[in-house]
Scaffold this active site. Structure first.
Site, mmCIF file in Angstrom:
data_model
loop_
_atom_site.group_PDB
_atom_site.id
_atom_site.type_symbol
_atom_site.label_atom_id
_atom_site.label_comp_id
_atom_site.label_asym_id
_atom_site.label_seq_id
_atom_site.Cartn_x
_atom_site.Cartn_y
_atom_site.Cartn_z
ATOM 1 N N ASN A 486 -36.737 -3.170 0.197
ATOM 2 C CA ASN A 486 -35.662 -4.053 0.654
ATOM 3 C C ASN A 486 -34.340 -3.316 0.492
ATOM 4 O O ASN A 486 -33.741 -3.307 -0.576
ATOM 5 C CB ASN A 486 -35.669 -5.357 -0.141
ATOM 6 C CG ASN A 486 -34.765 -6.403 0.451
ATOM 7 O OD1 ASN A 486 -33.761 -6.097 1.075
ATOM 8 N ND2 ASN A 486 -35.110 -7.674 0.247
ATOM 9 N N ASP A 487 -33.891 -2.703 1.585
ATOM 10 C CA ASP A 487 -32.659 -1.917 1.537
ATOM 11 C C ASP A 487 -31.441 -2.739 1.157
ATOM 12 O O ASP A 487 -30.376 -2.177 0.881
ATOM 13 C CB ASP A 487 -32.408 -1.264 2.908
ATOM 14 C CG ASP A 487 -33.345 -0.100 3.168
ATOM 15 O OD1 ASP A 487 -33.555 0.704 2.253
ATOM 16 O OD2 ASP A 487 -33.866 0.000 4.293
ATOM 17 N N CYS A 488 -31.576 -4.044 1.183
ATOM 18 C CA CYS A 488 -30.443 -4.921 0.899
ATOM 19 C C CYS A 488 -30.433 -5.449 -0.528
ATOM 20 O O CYS A 488 -29.534 -6.215 -0.900
ATOM 21 C CB CYS A 488 -30.424 -6.089 1.881
ATOM 22 S SG CYS A 488 -30.183 -5.567 3.588
#
Length: 815
Positions: A486-488
């Protein structure tokens, strides 16, 4: 509401009205030359790299959304009326309209005032060019005098520079026009040895290469001055905006059809043979002229199109299913592998949601994509693995992205995404299981593309494993770094300044925040690495990897279990994320799926509890949301995930990419009904009837569907280039239909809805074809009672290749 229909026999989606909710697109090209094309002929073309070698210009976030592309104009020379056979850009009402998106080609047909037009767009195999085969037919009772105008806008190669550096670019554009061929040669006089060309098969009545002259002052593409007046200006571009337009006059008798072929292409000359004569500034056209001549011949076009069809016959023939579910059949047999090939070719770089400028190929993304395409193009999968591995850092980490043209890591994004290294292990495992090609592990591969740093690929995998072992957090779980899958979820960012990148800004040392997701991923990857080590007779090493997996599993049980589901992470303050103690974001999808896929919680019942929690808290009629409850404000300690409004993207949107992890987890527990139900909720074909809500194409998966907290719950975004393609294909083919690759063969382990009486699969595997019939007489969801191959009982559930290259008949009885 529907905007078209499937033609499964022709492997096409047929769009019957041009005003789709969003542009519904297709991809042209399978090798080095690519194009995006919408149902109204919008889009652009590029060679290998959508940023650095863009042939034609396209403006994102335009109004209308899709404006600019491969345009043709038809003009009635008697009445002066003109229109676009593709509807855009004139948007003149058409009497009939149809767009057929197929495998590597698009055909747009229309009719207005009894003039029929059809354009077939495709990229021939082995070439760096695209064909527009245009046919026009007169259905009137009297002769028709028509004009055809072509139109493309050249990009000045680097798409980022082209869209920003106007003080230079308005003065650099250059073209040559020779024998009716328009050659775009901006910057060829200096550091480039490549050029574009735009050719036409018919004698020209005129041409234009200066955009503003073709359009006219104050005009746009819907009303070009050259088309309106019925005559080109024969303009030659000197700076400003180079453009390509041919004018062809066509006289048709009643019932007569004529074809015009347009060829748009890319060509390179050797650096020492750029000009002819050598001391001039004139393009050397010696090697490109035969290519142009070949594809302006209609007979060669027919042969090239047939070759493209045969190529796709081979790709899709690797796995074909006949099940009781129509939507699963068409998506598995046709559109899902088509989408997987697009993600293989382009990763996440160029779609109508990705501009092709900001991202290259992702390290994590490209390894995951292997799951969906390795069975179609194993040789290219091998090449991709070695390219990816060469961008790995010597310490085991990885550049998060790399540029496809240079194959070098992207320094703008850098490294520090601590899940990245393990995806290489899973990608290699997928390749080995598909091909049995163990020699790849001995291939010498550079680190960071540095000559002299070559080590066997297997050493790269070792360092991937050690990367996590060298970065334990306070709970014995892996440190998250900049982010995990999850890059966020940016737990070390702490950004309070507008414009900062959540992914590259670090205001914390990163020695506290941990990821339970990476812990599960490590367990899964370590088990695969142990299997590889055992195959290489490195038994002590295999045992060490398994021991580390057990150790990590214990840490998950101790610190990653929240009572009814798996915790997601620990933040920089040491507080749990994805826990019942949280006010918002109590439960996340990622750690449930990954931990169970790794086998965590299967024996003690935790997996079942976690999946029940997913069903209770996260499942919606449009798919499984990423988290609940949604974050209602920005949490600086969490990063970008809380910057989105509730229900969108990572903040409780339905992130379709990880829905298949839950589908796989359900099959591991034998829940065939629920697994297939979850699959159907995000299957685009099954959502076709709600096209006005879904909005994206009904033939490919989307990255995201708005979650229950969003006002537009059920609306899809970011179609085509998404890891959803590979993961859903992997989940349905290998875990629901259960024809699963293993190091020694095909494991047959279906998990299906209880009401299914059976299904059939044809699977090409290691040079042999296995025709498998699965019978389910007792209505079970999982379990194989008996298996027979070529008349002989199989003592286990493994189909072993016989090495004879033949077809094998397999009967499987569930029970």
């Amino acid at each position: 509401m529907k905007f078209g229909h499937f033609d499964d026999r022709k492997r096409e989606y047929v769009i019957t009205q041009p005003e789709t909710p969003l542009p519904w697109i297709n991809y042209l090209g399978c090798e080095a030359y690519f194009g995006l094309i919408s149902n109204t002929a919008g889009g652009y073309s590029f060679y290998r790299d959508a940023r650095l070698r863009r042939l034609t210009r396209y403006r994102y976030n335009n109004a209308p959304f899709d404006f600019g592309g491969r345009y043709l104009y038809l003009r009635d020379n008697d009445s002066g009326e003109f229109w676009s056979p593709s509807w855009q850009p004139t948007r003149t009402p058409l009497d009939k309209y149809e767009c057929r998106h197929g495998m590597g080609y698009t055909i747009i047909a229309s009719s207005r005032r009894k003039i029929e037009a059809q354009t077939c767009y495709f990229v021939p195999m082995g070439e760096t060019l695209e064909i527009w085969k245009f046919s026009v037919t007169n259905r009137r009772k009297k002769p028709a005098r028509l004009s055809v105008f072509s139109s493309i806008e050249f990009c000045l190669w680097d798409a980022q520079d082209d869209a920003t550096n106007f003080q230079r670019n308005f003065s650099t554009g250059q073209v040559e026009i020779v024998d009716g061929v328009i050659y775009h040669k901006t910057e060829y006089r200096e550091r480039r040895n490549h050029f574009a060309y735009f050719a036409c098969s018919k004698k020209l009545a005129g041409f234009d290469t200066q955009r503003d002259t073709f359009l006219g002052a104050g005009r746009s593409w819907d009303n070009p001055a050259a088309v309106e007046r019925g005559k080109s200006f024969n303009s030659v571009a000197h700076g400003w905006s180079p453009h390509g337009s041919h004018h062809v006059k066509v006289n048709l008798k009643p019932g007569e059809t004529k074809d015009i072929i347009f060829v748009l292409g890319y060509h390179e000359n050797p650096a020492d043979q750029k000009f002819s004569p050598p001391d001039s500034q004139t393009l050397n056209k010696r090697t490109v002229k035969p290519v142009i001549a070949k594809y302006l011949d209609g007979k060669n076009i027919t042969a090239a199109f047939e070759r493209l069809r045969r190529y796709w016959d081979g790709l899709l023939g690797a796995y074909q299913v006949d099940s009781p579910d129509l939507h699963a059949n068409r998506i598995v047999n046709i559109w899902n592998p088509c989408q997987c090939m697009a993600t293989f070719n382009l990763s996440r770089s160029a779609s109508f949601f990705e501009s092709g400028i900001g991202r290259g190929l992702g390290f994590r993304d490209s390894n995951q994509d292997l799951l969906g395409f390795v069975q179609m193009v194993p040789a290219r999968a091998r090449e991709r693995i070695l390219d990816i591995a060469a961008t790995q850092l010597a310490g085991g980490g990885a550049f998060h992205q790399y540029q496809p043209l240079t194959k070098r890591g992207n320094n703008d994004i850098g490294s520090g995404f601590n899940d990245d290294p393990h995806w290489l292990t899973l990608g290699v495992a997928a390749y080995l299981k598909e091909t049995g090609d163990w020699s790849i592990l001995d291939e010498p591969v550079q680190f960071e593309n540095e000559p002299g740093s070559e080590r066997p690929l297997y050493e790269h995998l070792r360092r991937s494993c050690n990367y996590t072992l060298e970065r334990p957090g306070p709970h014995g779980l892996p440190l998250i770094g900049r982010a995990d899958w999850n890059d966020c979820l940016n737990l070390n960012c702490f950004s309070d300044t507008p414009g900062q990148s959540f992914q590259t800004t670090n205001n914390k040392e990163g020695k506290t925040a941990e990821s339970v997701f990476i812990a599960g991923l490590f367990v899964l990857a370590a088990k695969e690495l142990a299997a590889m080590a055992r195959k290489r007779k490195l038994n002590d090493e295999a045992e060490r990897y398994l021991a580390e997996a057990v150790k990590m599993e214990k840490a998950i049980h101790q610190h990653g279990w929240d009572g009814k589901w798996f915790v997601r992470a620990y933040d920089d303050f040491g507080k749990p994320i994805g826990s019942k103690v949280c006010k918002e974001g109590k439960i996340f999808i990622e750690s449930q799926g990954m931990c169970i896929m790794a086998g965590v919680g299967l024996k003690d019942g935790k997996a079942g509890l976690a999946l029940e929690s997913v069903n209770k808290h996260l499942a919606t009629r449009h798919g499984i949301v990423l988290l609940q409850p949604a974050f209602t404000r920005y949490y600086i300690e969490l990063g970008e995930i809380s910057s989105y409004p509730p229900g969108y993207k990572e903040n409780a949107g339905i992130f379709c990419h990880n829905n298949p992890w839950i589908i796989i987890a359900e099959t591991m527990l034998g829940n065939g009904n629920r697994a297939f139900d979850y699959y159907t909720r995000i299957n685009p074909s099954a959502r076709e009837n709600i096209g006005q809500l879904h909005r994206c194409e009904p033939y490919v998966f989307a990255q995201m569907i708005a979650g229950r907290d969003a006002p537009t719950h059920g609306e899809a975004k970011n179609s085509w280039l998404t890891g959803t393609a590979a993961w859903t294909y992997f989940a349905v083919t290998q875990w629901i239909f259960g024809i699963r690759t293993d190091y020694d063969g095909l494991l047959v382990d279906p998990c299906i809805p209880a009401k299914w009486k059976g299904f059939k699969v044809s699977r090409v595997f290691r040079g042999e074809t296995f025709d498998i019939e699965v019978q389910n007489p007792n209505g079970v969801m999982k379990g194989v009672r008996r298996m027979v191959m070529d008349g002989a009982e199989i003592p286990d559930q493994l189909l072993r290749p016989q090495g004879d290259g033949r077809k094998h008949d397999v009967l499987v009885e569930m029970g």
